[in-house]
Structure formats: structure tokens, C-alpha cells
Design a protein around this motif. Structure first.
Motif, short mmCIF file in Angstrom:
data_model
loop_
_atom_site.label_atom_id
_atom_site.label_comp_id
_atom_site.label_asym_id
_atom_site.label_seq_id
_atom_site.Cartn_x
_atom_site.Cartn_y
_atom_site.Cartn_z
N THR A 43 0.89 -1.37 -0.17
CA THR A 43 0.39 0.37 -0.21
C THR A 43 0.78 1.00 0.18
O THR A 43 2.01 1.55 0.54
CB THR A 43 -0.70 0.11 0.80
N SER A 44 -0.04 2.28 -0.32
CA SER A 44 1.26 3.71 -0.42
C SER A 44 1.39 3.63 0.34
O SER A 44 2.62 4.44 1.20
CB SER A 44 0.65 4.88 -1.15
N GLU A 45 0.69 4.16 1.66
CA GLU A 45 0.66 4.38 3.31
C GLU A 45 1.50 3.69 3.20
O GLU A 45 2.61 4.16 4.61
CB GLU A 45 -0.24 4.60 3.89
N PHE A 46 2.32 2.19 3.56
CA PHE A 46 3.42 1.30 4.53
C PHE A 46 4.26 2.08 3.27
O PHE A 46 4.87 2.68 4.01
CB PHE A 46 2.93 0.06 4.04
N ASN A 47 4.11 2.26 2.47
CA ASN A 47 5.03 2.75 1.84
C ASN A 47 6.01 4.36 1.76
O ASN A 47 7.12 4.58 2.24
CB ASN A 47 4.98 2.62 0.03
N ALA A 48 4.72 4.69 2.55
CA ALA A 48 5.77 6.33 2.91
C ALA A 48 6.22 6.11 4.43
O ALA A 48 6.68 7.30 4.86
CB ALA A 48 4.61 7.23 3.47
N LEU A 49 5.81 5.38 4.76
CA LEU A 49 6.31 4.93 6.30
C LEU A 49 8.21 4.84 6.62
O LEU A 49 8.88 4.49 6.05
CB LEU A 49 5.89 3.77 7.46
N THR A 50 9.12 5.65 7.74
CA THR A 50 10.46 5.45 7.11
C THR A 50 10.45 4.20 8.11
O THR A 50 9.50 3.67 9.28
CB THR A 50 10.27 6.49 8.53
N PRO A 51 11.38 3.87 8.80
CA PRO A 51 12.32 2.49 9.57
C PRO A 51 11.24 2.21 10.75
O PRO A 51 11.04 1.52 11.43
CB PRO A 51 13.69 1.99 9.31
N GLN A 52 12.24 3.84 11.20
CA GLN A 52 11.30 3.70 12.50
C GLN A 52 10.08 4.07 13.01
O GLN A 52 10.35 3.04 14.23
CB GLN A 52 12.26 4.80 13.14
N GLU A 53 9.38 3.87 12.37
CA GLU A 53 8.02 4.24 12.59
C GLU A 53 6.83 2.90 12.29
O GLU A 53 6.01 2.46 12.52
CB GLU A 53 7.51 5.36 10.95
N ILE A 54 7.37 2.05 11.28
CA ILE A 54 7.58 0.73 10.73
C ILE A 54 7.81 -0.45 12.33
O ILE A 54 6.96 -0.54 12.88
CB ILE A 54 7.77 0.30 9.64
#
Length: 110
Positions: A43-54
Motif C-alpha cells: 500500500t502507498s501508506e506503508f511505502n511512506a513510513l520510515t523504518p523507525q515508524e514501522i
């Protein structure tokens, strides 16, 4: 740059053949993220996350791969994410020096 790309492809190949070999060699951080659909990672929302946010999220397992290369340029980190709904593994490179994703999307490796 060609050496870095060749190394990245080699790591992806090794990760798809022996999924636990890379995780055993490198320090690992796993976290979880809520799943709302079957292909969360695409998803585009997941692609926008940084490693720390994930890593701060709650359902997706994310592993940092440390190739142990001495670099004189930008520090590139390789991350492998496992989608809990499908069990598929994805990889993506993060430029830790400049703070952006090198790859525009997650690459399916298994």
C-alpha cells in the motif's frame, strides 16, 4: 554503485534461499503493525513510513540487514519486512545518511 547493487541483489538472493541465515548474523529488531488488508506492504501508506515508524507499529516484522561493509559514501541500510497476512517477505533500502528510501517501493523476495 554497481558493487552496491550487486551486493544488494546477492543479499536478496541469500535471504530468499536461507531466510534465517541473515537474521542470525545481524542485529535484529522486530515489531508489529496492524493489518487492514491482505497486502499491507504494497500500500502507498506503508511505502511512506520510515523504518523507525514501522518498528514502532504493531504487526509487521521488520529486520535490519547489516552487510558489514565499510563505506565512504552514504550509509545504506537494508530492511526486510514480513507481511503477517500473506507470509511474503519484502526488502527495501534506506539511506540512513540522508533519511530517505532508496527504492521507491518494497521489493517482493519470497
Amino acid at each position: 554503485m554497481k558493487k552496491l547493487i550487486a551486493l544488494f541483489l546477492t543479499i536478496l538472493l541469500c535471504a530468499s534461499i536461507t531466510p534465517f541465515a541473515l537474521a542470525a548474523e545481524s542485529p535484529e529488531k522486530s515489531t508489529q503493525m496492524e493489518v487492514s488488508s491482505e497486502s499491507l506492504i504494497e500500500t502507498s501508506e506503508f511505502n511512506a513510513l520510515t523504518p523507525q515508524e514501522i518498528m514502532d507499529s504493531t504487526t509487521v516484522s521488520l529486520t535490519r540487514v547489516d552487510p558489514e561493509i565499510a563505506t565512504y559514501a552514504d550509509e545504506i541500510e537494508i530492511y526486510i519486512a514480513t507481511d503477517p497476512a500473506t507470509g511474503k517477505r519484502y526488502a527495501r533500502r534506506w539511506n540512513a545518511t540522508r533519511g530517505y528510501w532508496v527504492d521507491p517501493y518494497w521489493i517482493l523476495i519470497s
